[in-house]
Design an enzyme around this catalytic site. Structure first.
Site, PDB file in Angstrom:
ATOM      1  N   HIS A  75       0.091  44.883   5.836  1.00 15.08           N
ATOM      2  CA  HIS A  75       1.399  44.518   6.411  1.00 15.08           C
ATOM      3  C   HIS A  75       1.845  43.129   5.949  1.00 15.08           C
ATOM      4  O   HIS A  75       2.462  42.387   6.709  1.00 15.08           O
ATOM      5  CB  HIS A  75       1.356  44.558   7.950  1.00 15.08           C
ATOM      6  CG  HIS A  75       1.109  45.920   8.525  1.00 15.08           C
ATOM      7  ND1 HIS A  75       2.116  46.773   8.906  1.00 15.08           N
ATOM      8  CD2 HIS A  75      -0.043  46.591   8.774  1.00 15.08           C
ATOM      9  CE1 HIS A  75       1.593  47.896   9.381  1.00 15.08           C
ATOM     10  NE2 HIS A  75       0.286  47.822   9.298  1.00 15.08           N
ATOM     11  N   ASN A 148       3.585  51.344  14.712  1.00 18.52           N
ATOM     12  CA  ASN A 148       4.103  51.782  13.412  1.00 18.52           C
ATOM     13  C   ASN A 148       5.328  52.665  13.624  1.00 18.52           C
ATOM     14  O   ASN A 148       5.651  53.019  14.753  1.00 18.52           O
ATOM     15  CB  ASN A 148       3.037  52.595  12.666  1.00 18.52           C
ATOM     16  CG  ASN A 148       2.016  51.716  11.961  1.00 18.52           C
ATOM     17  OD1 ASN A 148       2.241  50.520  11.745  1.00 18.52           O
ATOM     18  ND2 ASN A 148       0.894  52.300  11.606  1.00 18.52           N
TER      19      ASN A 148
HETATM   20 FE1  HDE Z   1      -3.264  47.116  11.935  1.00 16.46          FE
HETATM   21  N1  HDE Z   1      -3.891  45.306  11.227  1.00 16.46           N
HETATM   22  N2  HDE Z   1      -5.162  47.771  11.911  1.00 16.46           N
HETATM   23  N3  HDE Z   1      -2.652  48.976  12.517  1.00 16.46           N
HETATM   24  N4  HDE Z   1      -1.384  46.497  11.955  1.00 16.46           N
HETATM   25  C1  HDE Z   1      -3.097  44.270  10.942  1.00 16.46           C
HETATM   26  O1  HDE Z   1      -3.501  42.061  11.581  1.00 16.46           O
HETATM   27  C2  HDE Z   1      -6.250  47.001  11.793  1.00 16.46           C
HETATM   28  C3  HDE Z   1      -3.446  50.055  12.753  1.00 16.46           C
HETATM   29  C4  HDE Z   1      -0.305  47.167  12.442  1.00 16.46           C
HETATM   30  O2  HDE Z   1       3.668  42.262  11.704  1.00 16.46           O
HETATM   31  C5  HDE Z   1      -3.854  43.018  10.627  1.00 16.46           C
HETATM   32  O3  HDE Z   1      -2.245  40.190  11.757  1.00 16.46           O
HETATM   33  C6  HDE Z   1      -7.436  47.784  11.977  1.00 16.46           C
HETATM   34  C7  HDE Z   1      -2.734  51.071  13.477  1.00 16.46           C
HETATM   35  C8  HDE Z   1       0.886  46.371  12.291  1.00 16.46           C
HETATM   36  O4  HDE Z   1       2.019  40.838  11.819  1.00 16.46           O
HETATM   37  C9  HDE Z   1      -5.309  43.440  10.843  1.00 16.46           C
HETATM   38  C10 HDE Z   1      -7.010  49.070  12.191  1.00 16.46           C
HETATM   39  C11 HDE Z   1      -1.475  50.565  13.653  1.00 16.46           C
HETATM   40  C12 HDE Z   1       0.463  45.183  11.695  1.00 16.46           C
HETATM   41  C13 HDE Z   1      -5.169  44.893  11.208  1.00 16.46           C
HETATM   42  C14 HDE Z   1      -5.581  49.049  12.162  1.00 16.46           C
HETATM   43  C15 HDE Z   1      -1.442  49.265  13.052  1.00 16.46           C
HETATM   44  C16 HDE Z   1      -0.953  45.288  11.507  1.00 16.46           C
HETATM   45  C17 HDE Z   1      -3.518  42.379   9.320  1.00 16.46           C
HETATM   46  C18 HDE Z   1      -7.838  50.315  12.398  1.00 16.46           C
HETATM   47  C19 HDE Z   1      -0.286  51.233  14.333  1.00 16.46           C
HETATM   48  C20 HDE Z   1       1.325  44.007  11.272  1.00 16.46           C
HETATM   49  C21 HDE Z   1      -2.702  41.146   9.657  1.00 16.46           C
HETATM   50  C22 HDE Z   1      -8.811  50.217  13.378  1.00 16.46           C
HETATM   51  C23 HDE Z   1      -0.499  51.541  15.706  1.00 16.46           C
HETATM   52  C24 HDE Z   1       1.568  43.046  12.390  1.00 16.46           C
HETATM   53  C25 HDE Z   1      -2.753  41.044  11.082  1.00 16.46           C
HETATM   54  C26 HDE Z   1       2.504  41.958  11.934  1.00 16.46           C
HETATM   55  C27 HDE Z   1      -1.755  44.286  10.976  1.00 16.46           C
HETATM   56  C28 HDE Z   1      -6.228  45.650  11.493  1.00 16.46           C
HETATM   57  C29 HDE Z   1      -4.797  50.227  12.311  1.00 16.46           C
HETATM   58  C30 HDE Z   1      -0.259  48.468  13.043  1.00 16.46           C
HETATM   59  C31 HDE Z   1      -6.257  43.185   9.695  1.00 16.46           C
HETATM   60  C32 HDE Z   1      -8.848  47.262  11.896  1.00 16.46           C
HETATM   61  C33 HDE Z   1      -3.288  52.408  13.962  1.00 16.46           C
HETATM   62  C34 HDE Z   1       2.306  46.741  12.679  1.00 16.46           C
HETATM   63  O5  HDE Z   1      -5.885  42.737  11.882  1.00 16.46           O
END
Ligand code: HDE
Length: 690
Positions: A75, A148
C-alpha cells in the site's frame, strides 16, 4: 541589479524569492537564524573550493539527504483526505462504543486510499486491490478500520502474507514488473493456493480498476465483535457504501489512463473535494450472532469468505464525508499510521487468524517506517481526545509525562500522581471462552475454496463476466511457464466450466486439464447475489462525472453553453479539449479557456464525450491522429457520444459512422442535449459491447 555583482546570480531571473512572491517572512536556518544569501555557498574566492565552515549549506544538505522514510511495504501508493463521520443511528442496543451513542454527532476522520503492490511512484490505474483505511478520532480514542475495496482476502492465515506480497511485487532477480500481478511469480503462488480463488475472481473483476476512489465500496473484511454495556457480544462486518454509486473503467482505458494521467485517482479526489463535491460513504453493519455464525455455510472467521447481504442485510448507521484535502502530503498522507489494533471500547477483534496476525504487523511496521515508538506524537496520528499515560522518552518524544510520577501505582496523590485506571470507561475484551491444544492447523471449516468464487461469478452480469474472462486471459498471457497457466485453468474448472473453457481457449491451453483436486466439492446451490455486481447496482446519475468536449475555433456557442448549463445542473463537469492550448473562439466571437490540448486530453479521461467542431473546422481535427482516437476510443469504451452534424467526417475517419447506435446522439436542439445528458446518467452504453 548590478549584473557584475556575483551575489546577483539569483535563481529566478535576478529577483529574490521575497521580491518574486511578495512574501515578507524571512528565510531562516532550522535554528531560526535569518539567511542573507540562499543562492551561493561559501567559497574561498568565487571560483575556489567550498568552505566546510558553511554551516548554512551543510544544514541544508544534511536535511535534504534524510528526507525519505521507507515506503510502506504494501500500500505504498496512497492518497489521503480529511473529513468527518456522522452517526445517523445510535447503536446502544449492540455496542457501548462511544461513537455510536449520539445521533447526529460528528467525529473527525482521516481516510487513505491506496493500491497494494506498486511503489509510491507507481501509476494509479494498476489492476489491484484498493486500500480503504479510515481513522476515526473518537472521543474515547482512535479507531482504525483498515479495510480494502474488496470484502475478502487472498489468504486465510497471516503466516502466508509475506509470501503473497513477495509473489506479487517485482520479481527479486530483475526488479520488475512494477505494480502488476501479470507475471509468473504471482500466478505461480496464487495457483498453488486454492484458498485465493475467491479473491482472484474479485481481483480479475472490474473492482480492481475503479473509475476513482469516490466510486468504490469499502470493507472491513474480517468479522469483528460489537460488545454492549452489559458485555453481550455479536459479530459485525463493516461496509462503506459510496453515495456516488460504483463505477469502474475498462482495462484498455486503465492502460491508457496510466499513460495520460498516472495520478488520475488522486487528482480526481483532490479536485472533487476542492470543488466542494464532497464524496460520501454510508457505514453499513452486518450484525450477526453466534447462532447465525454456527449455521452459516462457511466459517465467519475465514477472511476468504463473505456473508451475502441477502443473508444478513446491512444496517446503515452513519456517513463518512471527505471535505478537506491535506495541507501537506508527507505530514499527513505519508505519516499516517493505521493499526488494526486501534479499537475502542465496544468493538473487539475476532479470532480470524489473518486479523490476529495483522494486529502484530501494523504496529511493528510503523516503528520501521516512522523511526520510533513516538509516532502517535505526529499530529495526524495523535488522538483528538485527552490522553494520559506513563509511556515516556524514545526518539523524537514531543510529549512526556509531567510531574513526579512516571509509574503506577503510586502514592503521590491527585496532583502529582498522574492518571488512574477507570474500570467503568476502560476497554474490556469480550470474555470469550477459548481453549484447545497448541497446534499448527487450518480448521476444516476453512476448506471450501471454490463455492463462493462460483457464487461471485454467477452473480455478475454478462458484461462483467466477459471482463473477468478477459482479465484472466490477459494476466495469464503474461505468464511464461505453461504449467502455471494450466494449473489456473484447472482451478477455474472448479468454479465455472464456461469461464475455464473461454480462458483456456484464449491462452491456447489444449486439451483442457483435469479440474484441480478440491478439498471440498464446489456447491452448486449458492444463489445469485445481486449485490456482488457493480453493474446491477449502478446508480443512474452523471453527478460528479466529467464530460470531455472536443472543440475547435468557430464552435457553436449556443450548443456548448446549453450543454454546459445542463451539466452544471447535473453536478457534473464540462472540460474543453482543443487542438491547441490557450483559448478558442466561438461562432459568436466569445472565447473559452481550453482545459486540455488534445494530446493531453484523450477521451479515456472522461465519462462521456461530445464532438463539437466549428462548422468549417472539422478539417483541423481530421489531421490530428489524437482527435481520431479520441472518438474511436470513446466508442470502443462504450461511452455515450454526442456530436453535431459537422462532426460526421471525424466520426467517419474514426470508423464509427456505420456503427452509430443508441449510445450516440446527434445534438441539434436543447431537447436533444437534455436527452443526451439523460443517456449519460447510465455511464456506459453496455449494449454496444455485446
Ligand atoms: Fe495490510 N498491511 N496486512 N491488509 N493493509 C499494511 O501496514 C498486513 C490486509 C491494508 O493506508 C502495512 O502501515 C498483514 C488485509 C491497508 O497506510 C502492514 C496482513 C487488509 C493498508 C500490513 C495484511 C489490509 C495496509 C504496510 C495479513 C484489508 C494501508 C504499511 C495478515 C482488510 C494502510 C502499514 C495505509 C497496510 C500488514 C492483510 C488492508 C505491513 C500482515 C486483509 C488498507 O503492516
Amino acid at each position: 541589479m548590478d549584473k557584475t555583482d556575483p551575489k546577483s546570480n539569483r535563481g529566478n531571473g535576478g529577483e529574490t524569492h521575497q521580491q518574486a512572491t511578495g512574501n515578507t517572512s524571512t528565510l531562516t536556518t532550522q535554528q531560526g537564524a535569518p539567511i542573507a544569501d540562499d543562492q551561493n555557498s561559501l567559497k574561498a574566492g568565487a571560483r575556489g573550493p567550498t568552505l566546510m565552515e558553511d554551516h548554512i549549506l551543510r544544514e541544508k544538505l544534511f536535511h535534504f539527504d534524510h528526507e525519505r522514510i521507507p515506503e510502506r511495504v504494501v500500500h505504498a501508493r496512497g492518497f489521503g483526505a480529511h473529513g468527518y463521520f456522522e452517526t445517523t443511528e445510535t447503536l446502544e442496543d449492540v455496542t457501548s462504543a462511544d461513537i455510536f451513542q449520539r445521533k447526529g454527532e460528528r467525529t473527525p476522520a482521516f481516510v487513505r486510499f491506496s493500491t497494494v503492490a506498486g511503489s509510491k511512484g507507481s501509476a494509479d490505474l494498476a489492476r489491484d486491490v484498493r486500500g480503504f483505511a479510515v481513522k476515526l478520532y473518537t472521543k474515547e480514542g482512535n479507531w482504525d478500520i483498515v479495510g480494502n475495496n474488496i470484502p475478502v482476502f487472498f489468504i486465510q492465515d497471516a503466516i502466508k502474507f509475506p509470501d503473497l506480497v513477495h509473489s506479487v511485487k517485482e520479481e527479486p532477480d530483475r526488479g520488475f514488473p512494477q505494480a502488476q500481478s501479470a507475471h509468473d511469480n504471482f500466478w505461480d503462488f496464487a495457483s498453488l493456493m486454492p484458498e485465493s480463488m475467491h479473491m482472484l475472481m474479485w481481483q480479475m473483476s472490474d473492482r480492481t480498476i475503479p473509475r476513482s476512489f469516490r466510486f468504490m465500496e469499502g470493507f472491513g473484511v474480517h468479522s469483528f465483535r460489537l460488545v454492549d454495556k452489559d458485555g453481550k457480544s455479536q459479530f459485525v462486518k463493516f461496509h462503506w457504501k459510496p453515495k456516488q454509486g460504483m463505477q469502474s473503467v475498462l482495462w484498455d482505458e486503465a492502460l491508457k489512463i496510466n499513460g495520460a494521467d498516472p495520478d488520475f485517482h488522486r487528482r480526481d479526489l483532490w479536485n472533487a473535494i476542492n470543488q466542494g463535491d464532497y464524496p460520501e460513504w454510508e457505514l453499513g453493519l452486518q450484525i450477526f450472532d453466534d447462532e447465525f455464525a454456527e449455521k452459516f455455510e462457511f466459517d465467519v472467521l475465514d477472511a476468504t469468505k463473505l456473508i451475502p447481504e441477502e443473508q444478513v442485510p446491512i444496517r446503515i448507521v452513519g456517513r463518512l464525508v471527505l471535505d478537506r484535502v491535506v495541507s501537506n502530503f508527507f505530514a499527513e498522507t505519508e505519516q499516517v499510521a493505521f493499526c488494526t489494533q486501534n479499537i475502542v471500547k465496544g468493538i473487539d477483534h475476532s479470532n480470524d487468524p489473518l486479523l490476529q496476525g495483522r494486529n502484530f504487523s501494523y504496529l511493528d511496521t510503523q516503528l520501521k517506517r516512522l523511526g520510533g515508538p513516538n509516532f502517535t506524537h505526529i499530529p495526524i496520528n495523535a488522538p483528538k481526545c485527552p490522553m494520559h499515560h506513563f509511556q515516556q522518552d524514545g526518539h523524537m518524544a514531543m510529549r512526556n509525562p509531567t510531574g513526579r510520577a512516571n509509574y503506577e501505582p503510586n502514592s503521590w496523590g491527585e496532583e502529582e500522581g498522574g492518571p488512574r485506571e477507570d474500570p467503568a470507561r476502560g476497554f474490556e475484551s469480550y470474555p470469550e471462552d477459548v481453549s484447545g491444544p497448541k497446534v499448527r492447523e487450518r480448521s476444516e471449516t476453512f476448506a471450501d475454496h471454490y463455492s463462493q468464487a462460483r457464487q461471485f461469478y454467477i452473480s455478475q452480469t454478462e458484461t462483467e463476466q466477459q471482463h473477468i474472462i478477459s482479465a484472466f486471459s490477459f494476466e495469464l498471457s503474461k505468464v511464461k511457464r505453461p504449467a502455471i497457466r494450466e494449473r489456473m485453468v484447472s482451478h477455474l474448472l472448479n468454479i465455472d466450466q464456461q469461464l475455464a473453457e473461454k480462458v483456456a481457449e484464449r491462452l491456447g491451453v489444449e486439451p483442457l486439464p483435469a479440474p484441480a483436486e478440491a478439498a471440498m466439492p464446489t456447491r452448486q446451490d449458492l444463489p445469485v447475489s445481486d449485490k456482488l455486481s457493480i453493474l446491477k447496482n449502478t446508480l443512474v446519475s452523471f453527478k460528479g462525472r466529467k464530460m470531455g468536449v472536443l472543440m475547435t475555433d468557430g464552435y457553436d456557442a449556443d450548443i456548448y453553453h446549453h450543454l454546459e448549463n445542463l451539466l452544471k445542473g447535473e453536478g457534473a463537469l464540462c472540460k474543453v479539449v482543443a487542438p491547441h492550448a490557450g483559448e478558442i473562439k466561438s461562432n459568436k466571437g466569445d472565447v473559452l479557456t481550453v482545459d486540455e490540448k488534445i494530446d493531453g486530453g484523450p477521451s479515456v479521461l472522461f465519462d462521456a464525450v461530445m464532438i463539437l467542431p466549428g462548422i468549417d473546422s472539422v478539417e483541423t481535427l481530421l489531421q490530428i491522429p489524437n482527435a481520431i482516437t479520441f472518438v474511436s476510443d470513446a466508442f470502443n469504451h462504450n461511452k455515450f457520444i454526442g456530436y453535431i452534424e459537422s462532426a460526421m467526417p471525424l466520426l467517419a475517419k474514426a470508423g464509427i459512422v456505420e456503427m452509430l447506435d443508441e449510445g450516440c446522439l446527434q445534438l441539434d436542439s436543447g431537447e436533444t442535449a437534455a436527452e443526451f445528458i439523460t443517456k449519460c446518467r447510465n455511464l456506459r452504453y453496455w449494449q454496444r459491447a455485446s
